[in-house]
Scaffold this motif. Structure first.
Motif, mmCIF file in Angstrom:
data_model
loop_
_atom_site.group_PDB
_atom_site.id
_atom_site.type_symbol
_atom_site.label_atom_id
_atom_site.label_comp_id
_atom_site.label_asym_id
_atom_site.label_seq_id
_atom_site.Cartn_x
_atom_site.Cartn_y
_atom_site.Cartn_z
ATOM 1 N N GLY A 10 44.666 41.615 34.030
ATOM 2 C CA GLY A 10 45.000 42.593 33.009
ATOM 3 C C GLY A 10 44.844 42.035 31.611
ATOM 4 N N GLN A 11 45.181 40.767 31.452
ATOM 5 C CA GLN A 11 45.040 40.140 30.142
ATOM 6 C C GLN A 11 43.583 39.916 29.763
ATOM 7 N N LEU A 12 42.701 39.968 30.758
ATOM 8 C CA LEU A 12 41.263 39.833 30.508
ATOM 9 C C LEU A 12 40.577 41.195 30.360
ATOM 10 N N GLY A 13 41.358 42.259 30.375
ATOM 11 C CA GLY A 13 40.795 43.580 30.152
ATOM 12 C C GLY A 13 40.447 44.345 31.410
ATOM 13 N N GLN A 14 40.772 43.795 32.577
ATOM 14 C CA GLN A 14 40.495 44.480 33.834
ATOM 15 C C GLN A 14 41.798 44.962 34.459
ATOM 16 N N SER A 15 41.845 46.249 34.791
ATOM 17 C CA SER A 15 43.035 46.827 35.410
ATOM 18 C C SER A 15 42.956 46.694 36.921
ATOM 19 N N VAL A 16 44.041 46.243 37.521
ATOM 20 C CA VAL A 16 44.114 46.137 38.982
ATOM 21 C C VAL A 16 44.776 47.397 39.527
ATOM 22 N N TRP A 17 44.058 48.082 40.409
ATOM 23 C CA TRP A 17 44.610 49.212 41.145
ATOM 24 C C TRP A 17 44.684 48.817 42.620
ATOM 25 N N TYR A 18 45.501 49.544 43.360
ATOM 26 C CA TYR A 18 45.753 49.227 44.771
ATOM 27 C C TYR A 18 45.086 50.278 45.635
ATOM 28 N N ASP A 19 44.226 49.846 46.531
ATOM 29 C CA ASP A 19 43.479 50.772 47.381
ATOM 30 C C ASP A 19 44.264 51.021 48.665
ATOM 31 N N ASN A 20 45.422 51.656 48.485
ATOM 32 C CA ASN A 20 46.276 51.921 49.641
ATOM 33 C C ASN A 20 47.445 52.790 49.196
ATOM 34 N N ILE A 21 47.892 53.645 50.076
ATOM 35 C CA ILE A 21 49.116 54.403 49.822
ATOM 36 C C ILE A 21 49.728 54.747 51.174
ATOM 37 N N HIS A 22 51.043 54.727 51.204
ATOM 38 C CA HIS A 22 51.780 55.020 52.436
ATOM 39 C C HIS A 22 53.194 55.399 52.027
ATOM 40 N N SER A 276 33.587 33.734 50.226
ATOM 41 C CA SER A 276 34.965 33.670 49.763
ATOM 42 C C SER A 276 35.632 35.034 49.892
ATOM 43 N N ASP A 277 36.903 35.017 50.247
ATOM 44 C CA ASP A 277 37.608 36.285 50.422
ATOM 45 C C ASP A 277 37.920 36.971 49.092
ATOM 46 N N VAL A 278 37.626 36.297 47.980
ATOM 47 C CA VAL A 278 37.819 36.927 46.662
ATOM 48 C C VAL A 278 36.508 36.933 45.872
ATOM 49 N N MET A 279 35.404 36.773 46.569
ATOM 50 C CA MET A 279 34.087 36.662 45.930
ATOM 51 C C MET A 279 33.775 37.842 45.012
ATOM 52 N N TYR A 280 34.039 39.053 45.486
ATOM 53 C CA TYR A 280 33.644 40.235 44.720
ATOM 54 C C TYR A 280 34.648 40.570 43.618
ATOM 55 N N VAL A 281 35.791 39.944 43.648
ATOM 56 C CA VAL A 281 36.735 40.084 42.546
ATOM 57 C C VAL A 281 36.348 39.124 41.426
ATOM 58 N N GLU A 282 36.162 37.870 41.795
ATOM 59 C CA GLU A 282 35.862 36.839 40.791
ATOM 60 C C GLU A 282 34.614 37.167 39.974
ATOM 61 N N ALA A 283 33.570 37.631 40.642
ATOM 62 C CA ALA A 283 32.283 37.804 39.974
ATOM 63 C C ALA A 283 32.262 38.969 39.001
ATOM 64 N N LEU A 284 33.180 39.916 39.151
ATOM 65 C CA LEU A 284 33.072 41.164 38.393
ATOM 66 C C LEU A 284 34.251 41.380 37.448
ATOM 67 N N ILE A 285 34.828 40.293 36.973
ATOM 68 C CA ILE A 285 35.912 40.392 36.004
ATOM 69 C C ILE A 285 35.303 40.658 34.638
ATOM 70 N N GLY A 286 35.646 41.801 34.079
ATOM 71 C CA GLY A 286 35.090 42.162 32.784
ATOM 72 C C GLY A 286 35.967 43.154 32.057
ATOM 73 N N ASP A 287 35.814 43.197 30.763
ATOM 74 C CA ASP A 287 36.599 44.084 29.911
ATOM 75 C C ASP A 287 36.288 45.547 30.220
ATOM 76 N N ARG A 288 37.307 46.386 30.129
ATOM 77 C CA ARG A 288 37.177 47.839 30.328
ATOM 78 C C ARG A 288 36.655 48.178 31.723
ATOM 79 N N VAL A 290 37.950 48.424 36.099
ATOM 80 C CA VAL A 290 39.058 48.528 37.048
ATOM 81 C C VAL A 290 38.578 47.897 38.348
ATOM 82 N N ASN A 291 39.469 47.227 39.071
ATOM 83 C CA ASN A 291 39.143 46.776 40.416
ATOM 84 C C ASN A 291 40.227 47.294 41.335
#
Length: 367
Positions: A10-22, A276-288, A290-291
């Motif tokens: 979040g401090q790097l400009g990327q919002s974390v959303w959760y892909d789940n609801i219950h 890596s289990d976080v490969m697609y998170v690490e590579a796509l951290i950018g301002d404005r 959402v992941n």
């Protein structure tokens, strides 16, 4: 910077959303804890998520029984919407402080139109309008698949002032069409003298499934390209985002208070155990951006994520990577069209399974 990697995003400009609801997440306070502890800023859902939530146990049985006591004639589709909208509204209430704190940028909860309408423009518009009115919260989004028939629906809904989460985006061409639809919808509102500053949209660009489709085709000398297509594809999308929203095309709308249609990285769970289990998170951290993270990836990133702004790393060669794949015989248009078609079918299968399960539960509860 925060020691919690999720907060650091979040401090790097990327919002974390959760892909789940219950329902248990809401009743047990888990969602509220994620907001407080991890700076969680949104929730996404889809038919597969709701299928697992509702069909996978008896958590919803009391709500099903109550709904049927009120109206015994509810179809399974109507019953599903009754349950899902209740979850979406409650989640939106939990996230309302985030919505207020971020000036309406985050704190969003998304609910998808029926996947049976993926190729029905008018049906999608009607269903989205109905869900929007029913959810009755400013911090909700209606999810619309980015099919050829979905694109004009997106323009109409944005022109209505409805928040839209565009889902199942795989191709750069379709992404460009979605951006155009967003701008056209806002321009319709502006021409009518209606406000555009409150309208929010994200474009959910799917990532890991691209590698899952292409990697098996890369043998011999081409093996070095495994694990590169998805990130290169996403980086090219982000470049288009910057060209449009930081360029002259958006100036007039920005002056009216309109906000960018952020890219949302979806399908960021790693499917190949060699990666890596976080490969697609690490590579796509950018301002404005959402992941939206599925639970396993969310937990993994909290545990060992290494947040740094990397979206531009290798961006200058991203288009060349896609060109190399084309030259090697990979038809990206065919791959992404198949992924879109399969994605719609997978959601439809989950939706139909969910309706069958609700029919069974309704019959059992009636008995």
């Amino acid at each position: 910077m925060s020691t919690n990697p999720l907060k650091a995003l979040g401090q790097l400009g990327q919002s974390v959303w959760y892909d789940n609801i219950h329902r248990d997440m809401l009743d047990g306070g888990e969602l509220a804890r994620l907001v407080t502890d991890d700076d969680l800023r949104g929730v996404t859902s889809n038919p597969t998520i709701f299928d697992k939530a509702i069909s996978g146990g008896d958590t919803y049985d009391n709500a099903i029984a109550a709904a049927l006591r009120e109206n015994a004639e509810l179809s399974s589709a109507e019953l599903f919407n009754h349950l899902a909208v209740a979850d979406i509204r409650d989640a939106a209430d939990v996230l309302d402080p985030v919505y207020q704190r971020t000036g309406g940028e985050d704190g969003m909860v998304s609910m998808e139109v029926s996947p049976a309408l993926a190729h029905d423009t008018d049906g999608t518009i009607a269903e989205a309008r109905r869900l929007w009115a029913w959810m009755d919260r400013p911090n909700v989004m209606v999810k619309v698949p980015a099919t050829a028939e979905g694109v004009p629906a997106i323009e109409t809904l944005i022109a209505d002032g409805i928040n839209v989460n565009v889902t199942l985006l795989f191709s750069l061409r379709r992404y460009a069409e979605v951006v155009d639809a967003y701008l056209a919808g806002l321009q319709q509102r502006a021409r009518r003298g209606e406000a555009v500053d409150h309208v929010r949209s994200v474009a959910s660009f799917f990532v890991s499934r691209v590698d899952s489709a292409i990697d098996p085709r890369l043998d011999g000398e081409l093996a070095t390209l495994r694990g590169t297509a998805a990130i290169a594809n996403a980086q090219c999308a982000y470049r288009h985002f910057e060209e449009v929203f930081d360029g002259g095309r958006f100036d007039d709308l920005r002056a009216l208070g309109a906000r960018e249609q952020r890219l949302l990285w979806a399908s960021t769970g790693t499917k190949n155990p060699d990666y890596s289990d976080v490969m697609y998170v690490e590579a796509l951290i950018g301002d404005r951006t959402v992941n939206t993270l599925p639970p396993a990836t969310y937990d993994a990133y909290r545990d060992h994520g290494d947040p740094k702004p990397r979206i531009h790393d290798g961006m200058d060669t991203a288009a060349a990577t896609l060109s190399r794949l084309e030259q090697a015989g990979i038809d990206l248009a065919e791959v992404t069209a198949t992924l879109e078609r399969d994605g719609v079918q997978a959601f439809l299968d989950s939706y139909n399974n969910l309706l069958r399960s609700l029919d069974d539960k309704a019959s059992a509860l009636a008995a």
